[in-house]
Design a protein around this motif. Structure first.
Motif, PDB file in Angstrom:
ATOM      1  N   LEU A  45       0.818  -1.214   0.000  1.00  0.00           N
ATOM      2  CA  LEU A  45       0.000   0.000   0.000  1.00  0.00           C
ATOM      3  C   LEU A  45       0.850   1.262   0.000  1.00  0.00           C
ATOM      4  CD1 LEU A  45      -2.793  -1.088   2.513  1.00  0.00           C
ATOM      5  CD2 LEU A  45      -2.927  -0.992   0.008  1.00  0.00           C
ATOM      6  N   ARG A  46       1.920   1.248   0.790  1.00  0.00           N
ATOM      7  CA  ARG A  46       2.818   2.403   0.823  1.00  0.00           C
ATOM      8  C   ARG A  46       3.543   2.563  -0.513  1.00  0.00           C
ATOM      9  NH1 ARG A  46       1.786   6.351   3.234  1.00  0.00           N
ATOM     10  NH2 ARG A  46      -0.140   5.514   2.428  1.00  0.00           N
ATOM     11  N   GLY A  47       3.907   1.453  -1.123  1.00  0.00           N
ATOM     12  CA  GLY A  47       4.559   1.526  -2.427  1.00  0.00           C
ATOM     13  C   GLY A  47       3.653   2.123  -3.483  1.00  0.00           C
ATOM     14  N   ARG A  48       2.378   1.764  -3.418  1.00  0.00           N
ATOM     15  CA  ARG A  48       1.401   2.343  -4.344  1.00  0.00           C
ATOM     16  C   ARG A  48       1.291   3.850  -4.120  1.00  0.00           C
ATOM     17  NH1 ARG A  48      -3.919  -0.737  -3.624  1.00  0.00           N
ATOM     18  NH2 ARG A  48      -2.501  -2.429  -4.242  1.00  0.00           N
ATOM     19  N   ALA A  49       1.258   4.258  -2.850  1.00  0.00           N
ATOM     20  CA  ALA A  49       1.183   5.688  -2.532  1.00  0.00           C
ATOM     21  C   ALA A  49       2.444   6.418  -2.972  1.00  0.00           C
ATOM     22  CB  ALA A  49       0.969   5.872  -1.030  1.00  0.00           C
ATOM     23  N   LEU A  50       3.598   5.772  -2.835  1.00  0.00           N
ATOM     24  CA  LEU A  50       4.860   6.401  -3.247  1.00  0.00           C
ATOM     25  C   LEU A  50       4.890   6.604  -4.757  1.00  0.00           C
ATOM     26  CD1 LEU A  50       7.668   7.444  -2.603  1.00  0.00           C
ATOM     27  CD2 LEU A  50       8.498   5.084  -2.665  1.00  0.00           C
ATOM     28  N   ALA A  51       4.429   5.613  -5.504  1.00  0.00           N
ATOM     29  CA  ALA A  51       4.399   5.745  -6.958  1.00  0.00           C
ATOM     30  C   ALA A  51       3.496   6.903  -7.386  1.00  0.00           C
ATOM     31  CB  ALA A  51       3.936   4.436  -7.588  1.00  0.00           C
ATOM     32  N   LYS A  52       2.355   7.003  -6.744  1.00  0.00           N
ATOM     33  CA  LYS A  52       1.424   8.088  -7.065  1.00  0.00           C
ATOM     34  C   LYS A  52       2.033   9.446  -6.732  1.00  0.00           C
ATOM     35  CE  LYS A  52      -3.304   9.672  -6.099  1.00  0.00           C
ATOM     36  NZ  LYS A  52      -4.566   9.373  -5.359  1.00  0.00           N
ATOM     37  N   GLN A  70       7.096  21.545  -4.396  1.00  0.00           N
ATOM     38  CA  GLN A  70       7.558  21.412  -3.007  1.00  0.00           C
ATOM     39  C   GLN A  70       6.579  20.575  -2.189  1.00  0.00           C
ATOM     40  OE1 GLN A  70       7.939  25.579  -2.083  1.00  0.00           O
ATOM     41  NE2 GLN A  70      10.160  25.555  -2.365  1.00  0.00           N
ATOM     42  N   GLN A  71       5.296  20.822  -2.348  1.00  0.00           N
ATOM     43  CA  GLN A  71       4.301  20.045  -1.622  1.00  0.00           C
ATOM     44  C   GLN A  71       4.306  18.593  -2.075  1.00  0.00           C
ATOM     45  OE1 GLN A  71       2.631  20.768   1.036  1.00  0.00           O
ATOM     46  NE2 GLN A  71       1.595  18.773   1.063  1.00  0.00           N
ATOM     47  N   ALA A  72       4.445  18.365  -3.365  1.00  0.00           N
ATOM     48  CA  ALA A  72       4.493  17.000  -3.886  1.00  0.00           C
ATOM     49  C   ALA A  72       5.729  16.273  -3.370  1.00  0.00           C
ATOM     50  CB  ALA A  72       4.479  17.020  -5.417  1.00  0.00           C
ATOM     51  N   TYR A  73       6.828  17.011  -3.253  1.00  0.00           N
ATOM     52  CA  TYR A  73       8.032  16.412  -2.678  1.00  0.00           C
ATOM     53  C   TYR A  73       7.764  15.950  -1.252  1.00  0.00           C
ATOM     54  CZ  TYR A  73      12.499  15.976  -0.329  1.00  0.00           C
ATOM     55  OH  TYR A  73      13.537  15.491   0.428  1.00  0.00           O
ATOM     56  N   ARG A  74       7.149  16.808  -0.448  1.00  0.00           N
ATOM     57  CA  ARG A  74       6.881  16.453   0.948  1.00  0.00           C
ATOM     58  C   ARG A  74       6.041  15.179   1.035  1.00  0.00           C
ATOM     59  NH1 ARG A  74       5.987  22.214   1.118  1.00  0.00           N
ATOM     60  NH2 ARG A  74       7.622  23.293   2.330  1.00  0.00           N
ATOM     61  N   GLU A  75       5.056  15.076   0.177  1.00  0.00           N
ATOM     62  CA  GLU A  75       4.185  13.901   0.206  1.00  0.00           C
ATOM     63  C   GLU A  75       4.938  12.636  -0.200  1.00  0.00           C
ATOM     64  OE1 GLU A  75       0.890  14.983  -2.234  1.00  0.00           O
ATOM     65  OE2 GLU A  75       0.193  16.563  -0.858  1.00  0.00           O
ATOM     66  N   ALA A  76       5.758  12.750  -1.239  1.00  0.00           N
ATOM     67  CA  ALA A  76       6.527  11.584  -1.680  1.00  0.00           C
ATOM     68  C   ALA A  76       7.583  11.195  -0.653  1.00  0.00           C
ATOM     69  CB  ALA A  76       7.179  11.870  -3.036  1.00  0.00           C
ATOM     70  N   ARG A  77       8.236  12.188  -0.094  1.00  0.00           N
ATOM     71  CA  ARG A  77       9.294  11.911   0.890  1.00  0.00           C
ATOM     72  C   ARG A  77       8.714  11.262   2.145  1.00  0.00           C
ATOM     73  NH1 ARG A  77      14.612  10.650   1.520  1.00  0.00           N
ATOM     74  NH2 ARG A  77      15.530  11.681   3.347  1.00  0.00           N
ATOM     75  N   THR A  78       7.521  11.663   2.545  1.00  0.00           N
ATOM     76  CA  THR A  78       6.874  11.046   3.704  1.00  0.00           C
ATOM     77  C   THR A  78       6.757   9.543   3.511  1.00  0.00           C
ATOM     78  OG1 THR A  78       5.633  13.018   4.350  1.00  0.00           O
ATOM     79  CG2 THR A  78       4.701  10.890   4.988  1.00  0.00           C
ATOM     80  N   VAL A  79       6.274   9.127   2.368  1.00  0.00           N
ATOM     81  CA  VAL A  79       6.099   7.701   2.121  1.00  0.00           C
ATOM     82  C   VAL A  79       7.447   7.001   2.002  1.00  0.00           C
ATOM     83  CG1 VAL A  79       4.937   5.980   0.716  1.00  0.00           C
ATOM     84  CG2 VAL A  79       3.964   8.266   0.906  1.00  0.00           C
ATOM     85  N   LEU A 139      13.614   9.144 -10.467  1.00  0.00           N
ATOM     86  CA  LEU A 139      12.969   8.779  -9.208  1.00  0.00           C
ATOM     87  C   LEU A 139      11.790   7.841  -9.467  1.00  0.00           C
ATOM     88  CD1 LEU A 139      12.982   9.597  -6.056  1.00  0.00           C
ATOM     89  CD2 LEU A 139      10.986  10.960  -6.678  1.00  0.00           C
ATOM     90  N   ASN A 140      10.986   8.153 -10.462  1.00  0.00           N
ATOM     91  CA  ASN A 140       9.849   7.304 -10.784  1.00  0.00           C
ATOM     92  C   ASN A 140      10.286   5.918 -11.234  1.00  0.00           C
ATOM     93  OD1 ASN A 140       6.871   8.516 -10.891  1.00  0.00           O
ATOM     94  ND2 ASN A 140       8.314  10.200 -11.183  1.00  0.00           N
ATOM     95  N   LEU A 141      11.361   5.845 -12.014  1.00  0.00           N
ATOM     96  CA  LEU A 141      11.880   4.545 -12.432  1.00  0.00           C
ATOM     97  C   LEU A 141      12.368   3.745 -11.236  1.00  0.00           C
ATOM     98  CD1 LEU A 141      13.877   5.576 -15.634  1.00  0.00           C
ATOM     99  CD2 LEU A 141      11.675   4.382 -15.535  1.00  0.00           C
ATOM    100  N   ASP A 142      13.039   4.420 -10.312  1.00  0.00           N
ATOM    101  CA  ASP A 142      13.557   3.733  -9.125  1.00  0.00           C
ATOM    102  C   ASP A 142      12.430   3.271  -8.208  1.00  0.00           C
ATOM    103  OD1 ASP A 142      16.198   3.989  -9.925  1.00  0.00           O
ATOM    104  OD2 ASP A 142      16.469   5.909  -8.897  1.00  0.00           O
ATOM    105  N   VAL A 143      11.377   4.060  -8.090  1.00  0.00           N
ATOM    106  CA  VAL A 143      10.234   3.654  -7.278  1.00  0.00           C
ATOM    107  C   VAL A 143       9.568   2.419  -7.883  1.00  0.00           C
ATOM    108  CG1 VAL A 143       7.901   4.325  -6.567  1.00  0.00           C
ATOM    109  CG2 VAL A 143       9.809   5.916  -6.256  1.00  0.00           C
TER     110      VAL A 143
END
Length: 259
Positions: A45-52, A70-79, A139-143
């Motif tokens: 579930l977290r991986g799905r959220a990270l990809a999104k 910046q906000q999108a970064y914060r959300e991705a970094r949280t996951v 980053l998206n490829l690595d995720v």
């Protein structure tokens, strides 16, 4: 002591009492199957959220919207930090996703400097989107690679406590000597603690029957950090982070034995 593998569910753990007598406590490997399965679902579930979130970050960078990026970064970094235990299982991915500038010869200007740290440097220190689109694409490829590896391999039982303690130790080492945590450092810790909290919630019930004292100490250390880190004061938070990492290290041999 003798303990079975997950494929052999007949293991026992022999504990020697202080008076020299032996108390045999059954530690069924079945006790770990449920927590491991639940943690695998959590990672899925977290991986799905990270990809999104990573995709959203790439889109905002492509659109040239610094504030939204910046906000999108914060959300991705949280996951990402909630999953830090699992990311750390794959050293090449961990390097690309999370390596800091001081690991590279040319620091921030090094072409190998990528991932979240590279994004944070430009988005928050330089307040710039210049050159970030290829970083976000990688980053998206690595995720995607991370999600595929976790589907194939999962997290070994001995890594639950060991990995959780390691990510806290790494964060603690980076913040040594800081009088006040930066916004991003505090956000990282909050996300790390959320990920560790999931591990603690899974391993404490496994430990309680055979090792109630250690289970209680681990739960208390986790609660203490969760209660105090919102203050963002390094002298208060750093010792609690270190204490939780130490408790995770203490219970790791017990979980390894139960495996």
């Amino acid at each position: 002591m003798t303990c079975g593998l997950l494929s052999n569910l007949q293991g026992t753990l022999t504990v020697t009492e202080g008076d020299g007598s032996e108390r045999v406590t059954e530690v069924s490997a079945r006790a770990l199957i449920g927590p491991l399965a639940e943690y695998q679902v959590y990672l899925t579930l977290r991986g799905r959220a990270l990809a999104k979130a990573a995709e959203q970050l790439q889109q905002q960078i492509a659109a040239g919207d610094l504030s939204a990026a910046q906000q999108a970064y914060r959300e991705a970094r949280t996951v990402d930090q909630q999953m830090a235990l699992a990311v750390g299982l794959f050293s090449d991915l961990d390097q690309r996703l999370n390596a800091r500038a001081d690991y590279f010869a040319l620091r921030e200007q090094d072409p190998e400097f990528m991932g979240f740290q590279r994004l944070a440097y430009s988005l928050f220190e330089q307040q710039s989107l210049d050159g970030l689109l290829p970083v976000a694409e990688q980053l998206n490829l690595d995720v995607a690679d991370l999600r595929e590896r976790l589907r194939a391999e999962g997290v070994p039982a001995p890594q639950l406590a060991r990995g959780a303690g390691s990510v806290l130790q790494a964060w603690h080492a980076q913040q040594q000597g800081q009088a006040q945590l930066s916004e991003l450092a505090l956000a990282d810790l909050m996300s790390l603690q959320q990920g560790v909290d999931k591990v603690v919630s899974l391993v404490v019930p496994v430990l309680q029957q055979a090792h109630p004292e250690q289970a209680a100490h681990l739960a208390e250390a986790n609660q203490a950090l969760a209660a105090q880190m919102s203050e963002g004061i390094a002298p208060s938070v750093l010792p609690l982070t270190e204490a939780l990492a130490a408790q995770l290290a203490n219970v790791n041999p017990l979980l390894a034995a139960a495996n």
